[in-house]
Design a protein around this motif. Sequence first.
Motif, short mmCIF file in Angstrom:
data_model
loop_
_atom_site.label_atom_id
_atom_site.label_comp_id
_atom_site.label_asym_id
_atom_site.label_seq_id
_atom_site.Cartn_x
_atom_site.Cartn_y
_atom_site.Cartn_z
N TYR A 28 0.84 -1.19 0.00
CA TYR A 28 0.00 0.00 0.00
C TYR A 28 0.88 1.26 0.00
O TYR A 28 0.67 2.17 -0.79
CB TYR A 28 -0.92 -0.02 1.23
N SER A 29 1.88 1.29 0.87
CA SER A 29 2.77 2.45 0.98
C SER A 29 3.52 2.71 -0.32
O SER A 29 3.77 3.87 -0.67
CB SER A 29 3.77 2.26 2.11
N LEU A 30 3.88 1.67 -1.02
CA LEU A 30 4.62 1.82 -2.28
C LEU A 30 3.76 2.45 -3.39
O LEU A 30 4.28 3.16 -4.24
CB LEU A 30 5.13 0.46 -2.77
N TYR A 31 2.47 2.20 -3.38
CA TYR A 31 1.62 2.59 -4.50
C TYR A 31 0.57 3.65 -4.20
O TYR A 31 -0.03 4.19 -5.14
CB TYR A 31 0.91 1.34 -5.07
N VAL A 32 0.31 3.97 -2.95
CA VAL A 32 -0.80 4.86 -2.63
C VAL A 32 -0.67 6.24 -3.28
O VAL A 32 -1.65 6.78 -3.80
CB VAL A 32 -1.02 4.97 -1.10
N ASP A 33 0.50 6.83 -3.27
CA ASP A 33 0.65 8.18 -3.83
C ASP A 33 0.40 8.20 -5.33
O ASP A 33 -0.31 9.08 -5.84
CB ASP A 33 2.03 8.75 -3.51
N ALA A 34 0.97 7.24 -6.03
CA ALA A 34 0.78 7.19 -7.49
C ALA A 34 -0.69 6.95 -7.83
O ALA A 34 -1.23 7.58 -8.76
CB ALA A 34 1.65 6.09 -8.09
N MET A 35 -1.35 6.07 -7.10
CA MET A 35 -2.76 5.77 -7.37
C MET A 35 -3.66 6.95 -7.02
O MET A 35 -4.64 7.23 -7.71
CB MET A 35 -3.21 4.51 -6.62
N TYR A 36 -3.29 7.68 -5.97
CA TYR A 36 -4.04 8.89 -5.62
C TYR A 36 -3.95 9.90 -6.76
O TYR A 36 -4.95 10.52 -7.13
CB TYR A 36 -3.50 9.49 -4.32
N ASN A 37 -2.76 10.07 -7.33
CA ASN A 37 -2.60 11.01 -8.44
C ASN A 37 -3.43 10.61 -9.64
O ASN A 37 -4.01 11.47 -10.31
CB ASN A 37 -1.12 11.13 -8.82
N VAL A 38 -3.51 9.32 -9.93
CA VAL A 38 -4.34 8.84 -11.03
C VAL A 38 -5.81 9.18 -10.75
O VAL A 38 -6.50 9.74 -11.60
CB VAL A 38 -4.17 7.31 -11.25
N GLY A 39 -6.27 8.85 -9.54
CA GLY A 39 -7.65 9.15 -9.17
C GLY A 39 -7.97 10.63 -9.21
O GLY A 39 -9.03 11.04 -9.69
N LEU A 40 -7.03 11.44 -8.74
CA LEU A 40 -7.24 12.89 -8.72
C LEU A 40 -7.33 13.46 -10.14
O LEU A 40 -8.15 14.33 -10.41
CB LEU A 40 -6.12 13.57 -7.94
N ARG A 41 -6.50 12.95 -11.05
CA ARG A 41 -6.57 13.41 -12.44
C ARG A 41 -7.93 13.11 -13.06
O ARG A 41 -8.45 13.90 -13.84
CB ARG A 41 -5.47 12.77 -13.28
N PHE A 42 -8.50 11.99 -12.71
CA PHE A 42 -9.79 11.62 -13.29
C PHE A 42 -10.95 12.33 -12.61
O PHE A 42 -11.89 12.76 -13.27
CB PHE A 42 -10.01 10.11 -13.20
N LEU A 43 -10.91 12.43 -11.31
CA LEU A 43 -12.07 12.91 -10.56
C LEU A 43 -12.01 14.40 -10.26
O LEU A 43 -13.04 15.03 -10.06
CB LEU A 43 -12.20 12.11 -9.26
N GLY A 44 -10.80 14.96 -10.18
CA GLY A 44 -10.66 16.39 -9.93
C GLY A 44 -11.09 16.80 -8.52
O GLY A 44 -11.30 17.97 -8.26
N ASN A 45 -11.21 15.84 -7.62
CA ASN A 45 -11.68 16.12 -6.27
C ASN A 45 -10.88 15.26 -5.30
O ASN A 45 -10.86 14.03 -5.42
CB ASN A 45 -13.18 15.78 -6.22
N LYS A 46 -10.23 15.90 -4.34
CA LYS A 46 -9.35 15.17 -3.41
C LYS A 46 -10.08 14.10 -2.62
O LYS A 46 -9.60 12.98 -2.48
CB LYS A 46 -8.68 16.15 -2.43
N GLU A 47 -11.25 14.44 -2.11
CA GLU A 47 -11.98 13.49 -1.28
C GLU A 47 -12.42 12.27 -2.09
O GLU A 47 -12.31 11.13 -1.62
CB GLU A 47 -13.20 14.15 -0.62
N ASP A 48 -12.95 12.50 -3.29
CA ASP A 48 -13.36 11.39 -4.15
C ASP A 48 -12.16 10.52 -4.52
O ASP A 48 -12.25 9.29 -4.53
CB ASP A 48 -14.05 11.89 -5.42
N ALA A 49 -11.05 11.17 -4.82
CA ALA A 49 -9.84 10.42 -5.19
C ALA A 49 -9.38 9.55 -4.02
O ALA A 49 -9.02 8.38 -4.22
CB ALA A 49 -8.73 11.37 -5.62
N GLU A 50 -9.40 10.10 -2.82
CA GLU A 50 -9.01 9.32 -1.63
C GLU A 50 -9.93 8.11 -1.45
O GLU A 50 -9.46 7.00 -1.18
CB GLU A 50 -9.03 10.20 -0.38
N ASP A 51 -11.23 8.33 -1.60
CA ASP A 51 -12.20 7.24 -1.45
C ASP A 51 -11.98 6.15 -2.50
O ASP A 51 -11.99 4.96 -2.19
CB ASP A 51 -13.64 7.76 -1.56
#
Length: 179
Positions: A28-51
């Motif tokens: 999880y620690s190795l990939y969480v930041d990269a996956m968050y960035n992917v989610g944020l690019r798609f959703l444009g919302n920090k909370e949605d990306a985190e979820d």
Amino acid sequence: METDIRFTHQTLVEQCKTGNSSSQYELYSLYVDAMYNVGLRFLGNKEDAEDIVQDSFVDAFKKLHSFKYESSFGAWLKRIVINKSINHLKAKRVPVVPMEAHEFHLADEAPVEAEAVDLKKVQSGIAQLPDGYRQIINLYLIEGYDHVEIAEILGISTSTSKSQYHRAKKKLLEIISEL
């Protein structure tokens, strides 16, 4: 000796398959930041990306037994994040890509000379794009998918993917020129 990228973090993945929680946390620690960035690019919302990222990791760990090293773990996880992001947008009834009654056949365009543009302007421009255009730009330019793959992911035709990409690129250039 050459290493096959598909087997990156194989030991951790195999330990996670046995339910080892410290290995799950490490992966999880190795990939969480990269996956968050992917989610944020798609959703444009920090909370949605985190979820979406949290849900993606939960699903990935539940379905880890189905991971067969046909790609790297990171690529497999990224696909889960992208699919969950797209499904989230569809659930919010945000049109991912406007569908036309007919398909457009684009002629090959001559390359256009472009001037250097500030990266911050490009990021800001992408953020201002309508959701459907932003999806195509993210999938094609940032995530590196080709139009055949984008068509499969979004459930559209390849030519629709191409036409939407060209429209999105044109709109992005308009936005950037106004910044």
